[in-house]
Design a protein around this motif. Structure first.
Motif, PDB file in Angstrom:
ATOM      1  N   ARG A  89      -0.352  37.202  38.211  1.00 25.54           N
ATOM      2  CA  ARG A  89       0.077  35.856  37.657  1.00 25.54           C
ATOM      3  C   ARG A  89       0.632  34.906  38.988  1.00 25.54           C
ATOM      4  N   VAL A  90       1.095  35.713  40.034  1.00 29.49           N
ATOM      5  CA  VAL A  90       1.638  34.811  41.130  1.00 29.49           C
ATOM      6  C   VAL A  90       0.371  34.316  41.883  1.00 29.49           C
ATOM      7  N   TYR A  91      -0.758  35.547  42.091  1.00 27.30           N
ATOM      8  CA  TYR A  91      -1.907  35.010  42.623  1.00 27.30           C
ATOM      9  C   TYR A  91      -2.813  34.030  41.859  1.00 27.30           C
ATOM     10  N   GLU A  92      -2.909  34.066  40.516  1.00 27.73           N
ATOM     11  CA  GLU A  92      -3.359  32.905  39.865  1.00 27.73           C
ATOM     12  C   GLU A  92      -2.691  31.557  40.215  1.00 27.73           C
ATOM     13  N   LEU A  93      -1.481  31.448  40.211  1.00 27.14           N
ATOM     14  CA  LEU A  93      -0.619  30.131  40.523  1.00 27.14           C
ATOM     15  C   LEU A  93      -1.077  29.613  41.709  1.00 27.14           C
ATOM     16  N   GLN A  94      -1.418  30.698  42.713  1.00 25.49           N
ATOM     17  CA  GLN A  94      -1.893  30.220  44.012  1.00 25.49           C
ATOM     18  C   GLN A  94      -3.376  30.088  44.223  1.00 25.49           C
ATOM     19  N   LYS A  95      -4.069  30.020  43.051  1.00 24.86           N
ATOM     20  CA  LYS A  95      -5.611  29.780  42.992  1.00 24.86           C
ATOM     21  C   LYS A  95      -6.275  30.919  43.699  1.00 24.86           C
ATOM     22  N   GLN A  96      -5.797  32.220  43.544  1.00 26.05           N
ATOM     23  CA  GLN A  96      -6.485  33.232  44.199  1.00 26.05           C
ATOM     24  C   GLN A  96      -7.181  34.358  43.116  1.00 26.05           C
ATOM     25  N   PRO A  97      -8.166  33.880  42.221  1.00 25.90           N
ATOM     26  CA  PRO A  97      -8.536  34.588  41.165  1.00 25.90           C
ATOM     27  C   PRO A  97      -8.968  35.882  41.677  1.00 25.90           C
ATOM     28  N   ASP A  98      -9.524  36.143  42.575  1.00 29.57           N
ATOM     29  CA  ASP A  98      -9.897  37.560  43.146  1.00 29.57           C
ATOM     30  C   ASP A  98      -8.858  38.587  43.310  1.00 29.57           C
ATOM     31  N   ALA A  99      -7.824  38.096  44.060  1.00 36.70           N
ATOM     32  CA  ALA A  99      -6.432  38.884  44.172  1.00 36.70           C
ATOM     33  C   ALA A  99      -5.742  39.040  42.681  1.00 36.70           C
ATOM     34  N   ALA A 100      -5.896  38.023  41.869  1.00 35.48           N
ATOM     35  CA  ALA A 100      -5.393  38.173  40.842  1.00 35.48           C
ATOM     36  C   ALA A 100      -6.056  39.246  39.775  1.00 35.48           C
ATOM     37  N   ARG A 101      -7.223  39.071  40.096  1.00 37.22           N
ATOM     38  CA  ARG A 101      -8.039  40.248  39.151  1.00 37.22           C
ATOM     39  C   ARG A 101      -7.733  41.766  39.580  1.00 37.22           C
ATOM     40  N   ARG A 102      -7.679  41.728  40.918  1.00 34.15           N
ATOM     41  CA  ARG A 102      -7.394  43.214  41.355  1.00 34.15           C
ATOM     42  C   ARG A 102      -6.176  43.710  40.600  1.00 34.15           C
ATOM     43  N   ALA A 103      -5.004  42.748  41.040  1.00 29.81           N
ATOM     44  CA  ALA A 103      -3.890  43.082  40.366  1.00 29.81           C
ATOM     45  C   ALA A 103      -3.892  43.503  39.112  1.00 29.81           C
ATOM     46  N   TYR A 104      -4.220  42.614  38.264  1.00 34.25           N
ATOM     47  CA  TYR A 104      -4.480  42.956  36.823  1.00 34.25           C
ATOM     48  C   TYR A 104      -5.258  44.285  36.704  1.00 34.25           C
ATOM     49  N   ASP A 105      -6.392  44.543  37.249  1.00 34.50           N
ATOM     50  CA  ASP A 105      -7.129  45.741  37.178  1.00 34.50           C
ATOM     51  C   ASP A 105      -6.452  46.936  37.512  1.00 34.50           C
ATOM     52  N   GLU A 106      -5.450  46.787  38.342  1.00 36.12           N
ATOM     53  CA  GLU A 106      -4.565  48.105  38.782  1.00 36.12           C
ATOM     54  C   GLU A 106      -3.460  48.014  37.630  1.00 36.12           C
ATOM     55  N   ALA A 107      -3.117  46.931  37.002  1.00 39.82           N
ATOM     56  CA  ALA A 107      -2.193  46.912  35.861  1.00 39.82           C
ATOM     57  C   ALA A 107      -2.999  47.823  34.903  1.00 39.82           C
ATOM     58  N   ILE A 108      -4.116  47.651  34.483  1.00 41.03           N
ATOM     59  CA  ILE A 108      -4.931  48.117  33.383  1.00 41.03           C
ATOM     60  C   ILE A 108      -5.047  49.505  33.534  1.00 41.03           C
TER      61      ILE A 108
END
Length: 162
Positions: free
Chosen positions: A46-65
């Motif tokens: 979420r923090v990365y998404e707010l900073q307009k970093q979708p690739d970093a956000a996706r990596r974080a979400y994928d780790e959560a999954i």
């Protein structure tokens, strides 16, 4: 650290939120707390998404999954408890789908949607304890019994002819 990162992100202080969430990630990994780790990864996304970093956000979400799916195999209880466990952990799947949809990657978004729905169904089927008759009307229950009788009859006929 996790809660402070959320607070800073909500207030638009993304650099501070990022520093705190990265410390929280390191801590969760170091202490091997899987429940905390998936939550922190979801927040990091979420923090990365707010900073307009979708690739970093996706990596974080994928780790959560990944962590959620590891935890899923350790849940004790019946299928209802397993479904409840998973139902409270859908946000990383939904967040990845949102990113993929914003990138017009419809096939991958659908894949994540199907993946999240399939987890609960697979757990229920694997344990073989699903009692679908509870949700059936009396007429549907009678039809189910008739189909079961037909199935037994057909199996018997097949066995006798082989």
């Amino acid at each position: 650290m996790h809660s402070l990162a959320v607070l800073h992100a909500d207030q638009g202080r993304y650099e501070r939120a990022t520093a705190l969430i990265e410390r929280a990630l390191s801590f969760a990994r170091a202490v091997h707390n899987r429940e905390l780790l998936w939550r922190v990864c979801d927040t990091a996304g979420r923090v990365y998404e707010l900073q307009k970093q979708p690739d970093a956000a996706r990596r974080a979400y994928d780790e959560a999954i990944t962590v959620i799916e590891e935890l899923r195999t350790q849940v004790a209880g019946d299928e209802q408890q397993q479904a409840q466990f998973f139902a409270s952990k859908l946000s990383p799947y939904q967040n990845v789908m949102r990113i993929l949809l914003s990138q017009q990657n419809l096939a991958a978004a659908l894949d994540y949607a199907e993946r999240s729905k399939a987890r609960v169904l697979l757990d229920v089927l694997r344990d073989g304890r699903a009692n679908i008759a509870k949700a059936m009307t009396p007429a549907e229950q009678e039809k189910e019994k008739a189909l079961q009788r037909d199935l037994v009859s057909l199996n018997t006929q097949l066995y006798l002819t082989s």
